[in-house]
Design a protein around this motif. Sequence first.
Motif, PDB file in Angstrom:
ATOM      1  N   PHE A  15       0.829  -1.208   0.000  1.00 21.54           N
ATOM      2  CA  PHE A  15       0.000   0.000   0.000  1.00 21.54           C
ATOM      3  C   PHE A  15       0.868   1.264   0.000  1.00 21.54           C
ATOM      4  O   PHE A  15       0.511   2.284  -0.586  1.00 21.54           O
ATOM      5  CB  PHE A  15      -0.938   0.011   1.213  1.00 21.54           C
ATOM      6  CG  PHE A  15      -2.008  -1.039   1.130  1.00 21.54           C
ATOM      7  CD1 PHE A  15      -3.206  -0.789   0.486  1.00 21.54           C
ATOM      8  CD2 PHE A  15      -1.810  -2.297   1.676  1.00 21.54           C
ATOM      9  CE1 PHE A  15      -4.187  -1.751   0.382  1.00 21.54           C
ATOM     10  CE2 PHE A  15      -2.783  -3.272   1.586  1.00 21.54           C
ATOM     11  CZ  PHE A  15      -3.978  -3.004   0.943  1.00 21.54           C
TER      12      PHE A  15
ATOM     13  N   ARG B 153     -13.214   7.425  -1.989  1.00 23.91           N
ATOM     14  CA  ARG B 153     -12.892   6.367  -1.035  1.00 23.91           C
ATOM     15  C   ARG B 153     -13.580   5.064  -1.404  1.00 23.91           C
ATOM     16  O   ARG B 153     -14.738   5.067  -1.813  1.00 23.91           O
ATOM     17  CB  ARG B 153     -13.362   6.764   0.377  1.00 23.91           C
ATOM     18  CG  ARG B 153     -12.777   8.043   0.929  1.00 23.91           C
ATOM     19  CD  ARG B 153     -13.339   8.301   2.335  1.00 23.91           C
ATOM     20  NE  ARG B 153     -13.079   7.164   3.202  1.00 23.91           N
ATOM     21  CZ  ARG B 153     -13.961   6.639   4.055  1.00 23.91           C
ATOM     22  NH1 ARG B 153     -15.168   7.149   4.162  1.00 23.91           N
ATOM     23  NH2 ARG B 153     -13.642   5.597   4.797  1.00 23.91           N
ATOM     24  N   GLU B 154     -12.873   3.966  -1.215  1.00 22.60           N
ATOM     25  CA  GLU B 154     -13.493   2.648  -1.359  1.00 22.60           C
ATOM     26  C   GLU B 154     -14.199   2.341  -0.038  1.00 22.60           C
ATOM     27  O   GLU B 154     -13.562   2.267   1.016  1.00 22.60           O
ATOM     28  CB  GLU B 154     -12.422   1.578  -1.615  1.00 22.60           C
ATOM     29  CG  GLU B 154     -11.635   1.768  -2.899  1.00 22.60           C
ATOM     30  CD  GLU B 154     -12.394   1.295  -4.124  1.00 22.60           C
ATOM     31  OE1 GLU B 154     -13.018   0.213  -4.067  1.00 22.60           O
ATOM     32  OE2 GLU B 154     -12.377   2.017  -5.140  1.00 22.60           O
TER      33      GLU B 154
ATOM     34  N   LEU C 216      -5.122  -0.040  -2.892  1.00 22.25           N
ATOM     35  CA  LEU C 216      -4.325  -0.577  -4.004  1.00 22.25           C
ATOM     36  C   LEU C 216      -4.816  -0.082  -5.354  1.00 22.25           C
ATOM     37  O   LEU C 216      -4.078  -0.023  -6.313  1.00 22.25           O
ATOM     38  CB  LEU C 216      -4.364  -2.107  -3.984  1.00 22.25           C
ATOM     39  CG  LEU C 216      -3.612  -2.772  -2.828  1.00 22.25           C
ATOM     40  CD1 LEU C 216      -3.822  -4.271  -2.856  1.00 22.25           C
ATOM     41  CD2 LEU C 216      -2.124  -2.457  -2.898  1.00 22.25           C
ATOM     42  N   ARG C 217      -6.101   0.287  -5.424  1.00 21.48           N
ATOM     43  CA  ARG C 217      -6.686   0.650  -6.703  1.00 21.48           C
ATOM     44  C   ARG C 217      -6.331   2.058  -7.174  1.00 21.48           C
ATOM     45  O   ARG C 217      -6.699   2.460  -8.266  1.00 21.48           O
ATOM     46  CB  ARG C 217      -8.204   0.498  -6.641  1.00 21.48           C
ATOM     47  CG  ARG C 217      -8.666  -0.700  -7.448  1.00 21.48           C
ATOM     48  CD  ARG C 217     -10.089  -1.081  -7.149  1.00 21.48           C
ATOM     49  NE  ARG C 217     -10.206  -1.804  -5.911  1.00 21.48           N
ATOM     50  CZ  ARG C 217      -9.802  -3.037  -5.731  1.00 21.48           C
ATOM     51  NH1 ARG C 217      -9.214  -3.695  -6.704  1.00 21.48           N
ATOM     52  NH2 ARG C 217      -9.959  -3.644  -4.581  1.00 21.48           N
TER      53      ARG C 217
ATOM     54  N   LYS D  49      -3.209   2.291   3.360  1.00 19.17           N
ATOM     55  CA  LYS D  49      -4.372   2.156   4.251  1.00 19.17           C
ATOM     56  C   LYS D  49      -4.098   1.161   5.379  1.00 19.17           C
ATOM     57  O   LYS D  49      -4.687   1.267   6.445  1.00 19.17           O
ATOM     58  CB  LYS D  49      -5.635   1.785   3.480  1.00 19.17           C
ATOM     59  CG  LYS D  49      -5.755   0.328   3.081  1.00 19.17           C
ATOM     60  CD  LYS D  49      -7.201  -0.009   2.680  1.00 19.17           C
ATOM     61  CE  LYS D  49      -7.302  -1.469   2.280  1.00 19.17           C
ATOM     62  NZ  LYS D  49      -8.655  -1.871   1.922  1.00 19.17           N
TER      63      LYS D  49
END
Lengths: 313, 249
Positions: free
Chosen positions: B38, B157-158, B178-179, B117
């Motif tokens: 990350f 945000r995920e 990671l995205r 994260k």
Amino acid sequence: MAALVLADHDGVQLYPATRNAITAARQMSDTVHVLVCGDACASVADETSSIDGVAKVLLAQAASLKELLAENVAPLLVELASDYAYIVAPATSNGKNVLPRAAALLDVSQISEISAVISADTFERPIYAGNANAIVRSGDAKKVITVRATKFVPARSGASNAPVHEIAWNGDAGVSAFIGNRVSAGDRPDLTTAAVVISGGRGMGSKEAFGLLDSLAQGMNAAVGASRAAVDAGFAPSDTQVGQTGKVVAPGLYVAVGISGAIQHLAGMKDSKMIVAINKDAEAPIFQVADIGLVGDLFEAVPELTAALAHAR
Amino acid sequence: MKVLVAVKRVVDFNVNIRVKSDHTGVDIANVKMSINPFDEVAVEAAVRLKEAGSATEVVAVSIGPDKASETLRGALAVGADRAIHVQTDVQTEPLAVAKLLRAVIERETPSLVLLGKQAIDDDCNQTGQMLAGLLGWSQGTSASALVMSDGKLRITREVDAGTQELELVLPAIATVDLRLNEPRHASLPNIMKAKKKPLDVITPDALGVDVAPRMTILEVRPPLQRQAGKKVATVGELAAHMKLATEAH
């Protein structure tokens, strides 16, 4: 001393993981209170008041608490913390966002994603993608804890009717603003609470091929998950990712289709009661954790399986 | 704007770790160590902000033993301008790391701090949020998109149900998912150049931070192993097993 659970919700309904966190909190303290905060969430407080084991519901409604922005919720938790020995939240995206901020403001270490309560100050938690379990003793006077939902049964709604106390709160840090949510459309059951989960990996090959899993899931009332490879390739939305950094699930039945079984994926599903794997590679690591494995072409096996299960009903 | 990025040296994500037989911890002697995946994404994000003209300087920080400097050299090789190594052999908890980072931030005064994260060893997902709380700054966690506009940070945000968009006032803390991007590899010439970039070494004492752990690890146990399963030859057999499993509820 009592435990305070931060409820996670969407303003209308309590997110189920809150119920698992309440069960964990009851193992820490005989007295469990739940804080429901948001901009308009009275219905969530009502729902919470009927949960067995909840002695009191605190309801804080303010425009600044909309969407549980950490900058605004953490000071409220700190304000309330003097009456509690435990501050607990489910390890959902909101819980993980808010709780460490509150812990830092209280100057205590947080214990993340506990999998068991051993004693008043000792907890178990998975580390290294679930490849080890650490038993940790907290020396902090106040314990700030997030709870891995799959490791505790959900607290049920019963005949109880806990009082709801409204709290006046108008604090606003004013450093962040909510712009909008983009919620993935889907009529399948929630991934984290579904009794059956069917997941696809890189082996699915395309977004269209996930339609095969949808058909199978439809007949079984299952949720559809995905490996990171499938999400990165654009086959499935990112909120369906199961694994160390995605969602952790533990359904009665987990079906892994075209998933090799990387350490990071296993971290999110290896507590499932039964694991079924369909993969054309007989050496895939997923077969080391699968109870039942089928070595074969998923494009033939999945439609055949869908038909066989439909026929069996 | 100056960007600070925090990186951690961890056991490589591909390593199958083993719990020590005396249950005192995980055996990490002689295993491959790497930058936390990350944090690699966070460094890439910082370097891209510089390439886009939004950032003027990228400072990488790591807290840990001697060898954490290797991780910092890696960050310098992909584009960080200089590095700060807070050297300690103590197993620092996220709270201690957040306090050390706060002390570094008070010296460096960046406008944006990027972190991963979570670290894949302790799986805590705490440091960024704690740091934001200690500083009273805005926070955007699990970011899959970052855009600077009008001196504010737009962050995607995920979250559990999909994605969420926030607008953060600077200075801000962002933790990355990671995205967010695909980290680049360092080229050999850049690895050589990185050896000449400044790397300051300081101690927690010099920063006036107490890093004593608040938690005691009493025991580390291996997880329960699953019983070996069996392979079936036909879809019919598979369907029968699945039917039994679903009826058990």
